[in-house]
Design a protein around this motif. Sequence first.
Motif, mmCIF file in Angstrom:
data_model
loop_
_atom_site.group_PDB
_atom_site.id
_atom_site.type_symbol
_atom_site.label_atom_id
_atom_site.label_comp_id
_atom_site.label_asym_id
_atom_site.label_seq_id
_atom_site.Cartn_x
_atom_site.Cartn_y
_atom_site.Cartn_z
ATOM 1 N N ARG A 41 0.826 -1.196 0.000
ATOM 2 C CA ARG A 41 0.000 0.000 0.000
ATOM 3 C C ARG A 41 0.866 1.254 0.000
ATOM 4 O O ARG A 41 0.539 2.249 -0.642
ATOM 5 C CB ARG A 41 -0.930 -0.008 1.205
ATOM 6 C CG ARG A 41 -1.960 -1.130 1.147
ATOM 7 C CD ARG A 41 -2.909 -1.096 2.324
ATOM 8 N NE ARG A 41 -3.721 0.114 2.323
ATOM 9 C CZ ARG A 41 -4.624 0.394 3.268
ATOM 10 N NH1 ARG A 41 -4.807 -0.439 4.275
ATOM 11 N NH2 ARG A 41 -5.328 1.515 3.211
ATOM 12 N N LEU A 42 2.002 1.216 0.718
ATOM 13 C CA LEU A 42 2.900 2.368 0.706
ATOM 14 C C LEU A 42 3.525 2.553 -0.664
ATOM 15 O O LEU A 42 3.637 3.675 -1.163
ATOM 16 C CB LEU A 42 3.995 2.184 1.775
ATOM 17 C CG LEU A 42 5.014 3.331 1.895
ATOM 18 C CD1 LEU A 42 4.278 4.650 2.114
ATOM 19 C CD2 LEU A 42 5.977 3.056 3.021
ATOM 20 N N THR A 43 3.936 1.470 -1.292
ATOM 21 C CA THR A 43 4.501 1.561 -2.636
ATOM 22 C C THR A 43 3.471 2.143 -3.597
ATOM 23 O O THR A 43 3.793 2.973 -4.455
ATOM 24 C CB THR A 43 4.940 0.167 -3.115
ATOM 25 O OG1 THR A 43 5.902 -0.352 -2.214
ATOM 26 C CG2 THR A 43 5.561 0.248 -4.502
ATOM 27 N N HIS A 44 2.225 1.699 -3.454
ATOM 28 C CA HIS A 44 1.157 2.207 -4.322
ATOM 29 C C HIS A 44 0.984 3.710 -4.118
ATOM 30 O O HIS A 44 0.821 4.465 -5.082
ATOM 31 C CB HIS A 44 -0.151 1.486 -4.014
ATOM 32 C CG HIS A 44 -1.297 1.998 -4.835
ATOM 33 N ND1 HIS A 44 -1.456 1.649 -6.151
ATOM 34 C CD2 HIS A 44 -2.325 2.823 -4.516
ATOM 35 C CE1 HIS A 44 -2.541 2.245 -6.629
ATOM 36 N NE2 HIS A 44 -3.084 2.968 -5.647
ATOM 37 N N TYR A 45 1.081 4.151 -2.863
ATOM 38 C CA TYR A 45 0.966 5.590 -2.592
ATOM 39 C C TYR A 45 2.068 6.372 -3.283
ATOM 40 O O TYR A 45 1.835 7.387 -3.938
ATOM 41 C CB TYR A 45 1.020 5.855 -1.084
ATOM 42 C CG TYR A 45 1.233 7.311 -0.753
ATOM 43 C CD1 TYR A 45 0.189 8.221 -0.832
ATOM 44 C CD2 TYR A 45 2.507 7.769 -0.400
ATOM 45 C CE1 TYR A 45 0.403 9.562 -0.562
ATOM 46 C CE2 TYR A 45 2.721 9.106 -0.130
ATOM 47 C CZ TYR A 45 1.656 9.998 -0.206
ATOM 48 O OH TYR A 45 1.877 11.312 0.047
ATOM 49 N N LEU A 46 3.320 5.886 -3.140
ATOM 50 C CA LEU A 46 4.457 6.589 -3.717
ATOM 51 C C LEU A 46 4.352 6.664 -5.227
ATOM 52 O O LEU A 46 4.735 7.648 -5.849
ATOM 53 C CB LEU A 46 5.765 5.883 -3.313
ATOM 54 C CG LEU A 46 6.163 6.023 -1.842
ATOM 55 C CD1 LEU A 46 7.338 5.104 -1.547
ATOM 56 C CD2 LEU A 46 6.492 7.454 -1.506
ATOM 57 N N ASN A 51 3.453 13.417 -7.615
ATOM 58 C CA ASN A 51 3.223 13.917 -8.967
ATOM 59 C C ASN A 51 4.484 14.048 -9.800
ATOM 60 O O ASN A 51 4.399 14.335 -10.992
ATOM 61 C CB ASN A 51 2.519 15.283 -8.891
ATOM 62 C CG ASN A 51 1.139 15.170 -8.281
ATOM 63 O OD1 ASN A 51 0.420 14.225 -8.551
ATOM 64 N ND2 ASN A 51 0.785 16.138 -7.431
ATOM 65 N N TRP A 52 5.639 13.904 -9.170
ATOM 66 C CA TRP A 52 6.864 14.054 -9.960
ATOM 67 C C TRP A 52 7.026 12.896 -10.929
ATOM 68 O O TRP A 52 6.502 11.804 -10.727
ATOM 69 C CB TRP A 52 8.081 14.190 -9.040
ATOM 70 C CG TRP A 52 8.272 13.088 -8.047
ATOM 71 C CD1 TRP A 52 7.816 13.054 -6.769
ATOM 72 C CD2 TRP A 52 8.970 11.858 -8.249
ATOM 73 N NE1 TRP A 52 8.181 11.884 -6.156
ATOM 74 C CE2 TRP A 52 8.891 11.128 -7.042
ATOM 75 C CE3 TRP A 52 9.643 11.294 -9.323
ATOM 76 C CZ2 TRP A 52 9.476 9.870 -6.899
ATOM 77 C CZ3 TRP A 52 10.224 10.047 -9.178
ATOM 78 C CH2 TRP A 52 10.125 9.353 -7.975
ATOM 79 N N THR A 53 7.780 13.150 -12.001
ATOM 80 C CA THR A 53 7.945 12.152 -13.063
ATOM 81 C C THR A 53 9.418 11.812 -13.243
ATOM 82 O O THR A 53 10.311 12.537 -12.785
ATOM 83 C CB THR A 53 7.411 12.683 -14.404
ATOM 84 O OG1 THR A 53 8.237 13.781 -14.837
ATOM 85 C CG2 THR A 53 5.968 13.160 -14.268
ATOM 86 N N SER A 88 11.403 23.514 -11.167
ATOM 87 C CA SER A 88 10.478 24.199 -10.272
ATOM 88 C C SER A 88 9.311 23.299 -9.871
ATOM 89 O O SER A 88 8.941 23.229 -8.695
ATOM 90 C CB SER A 88 9.947 25.467 -10.959
ATOM 91 O OG SER A 88 9.017 26.138 -10.128
ATOM 92 N N ASP A 89 8.759 22.566 -10.857
ATOM 93 C CA ASP A 89 7.648 21.648 -10.567
ATOM 94 C C ASP A 89 8.104 20.505 -9.660
ATOM 95 O O ASP A 89 7.362 20.075 -8.762
ATOM 96 C CB ASP A 89 7.087 21.073 -11.872
ATOM 97 C CG ASP A 89 6.326 22.116 -12.682
ATOM 98 O OD1 ASP A 89 6.002 23.180 -12.127
ATOM 99 O OD2 ASP A 89 6.071 21.863 -13.890
#
Length: 335
Positions: A41-46, A51-53, A88-89
Amino acid sequence: MFSKQARFAVMSALFGEFEKIISKDGKANKLNSIANHDRVRLTHYLATEMNWTLDQLNIFVNCAQAGSFSAAARLLRCSQSKVSTAISDLETDLGVSLFSREAYKPVLTSAGDQLYKEAIKILDRCNTFQNNAALHATRQQISFVVALDEALPTDKCEQVFSEFAQAYPNARLSIKTGSLGDISHWIDQHEADVGLSFGLNILPPNIERRTISRFEQRLIICKDHPLTSCWDNINALKKYRQLVILDNMNYSSAEVISNNYWYVDNYYGISSFVSKGVGWAIVPEHIATLSEDVSAFHVEHLPVIKYVDITLLKNLDTQDSSITQWFFTMFSEVF
């Protein structure tokens, strides 16, 4: 550059180290609130909430390595505004300032420096993931040949090959070992893809050489040899037999000091002869410790080369593969 699936795949392996660095910043509360949930579940959250790519990470790494946003833009063949926006993003998404803009050129902050190292790991994992996926997709068996000088430190070579086994589990690897000169010959004849050897001054013109490290040289003498009491006397050395490294093309880059000398084509043979009192020699420092019957001395006072280079070799006529680049990177890091 990388899909969301690739990002998800590497997060499971790296989230722990990454979390330690960012947990003090903007994402801390959310991470702490689910700290007791299971790993999946933690991996899924990360992988889904952040939002970073990976494209942003790639730009971040290039900026850190190039030293400026404009230089990174030139390397990536994109506009500087795209690079600035990506950084910046990324800082906004992570809640961390990656660069200090106070100086003429952006400088990594303390957090930025730590995250830069983690970003390299993530991108490397993603490249490995894509390479392995390509192998499965094409159902091709990749074969690769590495040629090594037999006198190189075994522990360092084993470390590289252990990493390779994890990075390319489906590749078929052949490892060839030989003495000085064999390595460049195999590369020249396309019998090996990458070679690692002690430095040679003369190479075929179609071989690329990259020096990645160097070892100090040592004078070695059998412990019961008369020279042990006068090893720092150049005239004394001239009176006793010297054992000199020679490649299989009958070329030696070592200096001959004694009037009485033998040529030997490998360092192990030289070490063995010295341990039996046959003569003295100048060898790389790790060879000097092979035998308990041998005494080793520094060579600052002698008219000899103080260091021996470790060089990576490849044929310029052969196009680089991802595995070639991987070995060049790993050997450079380990040695």
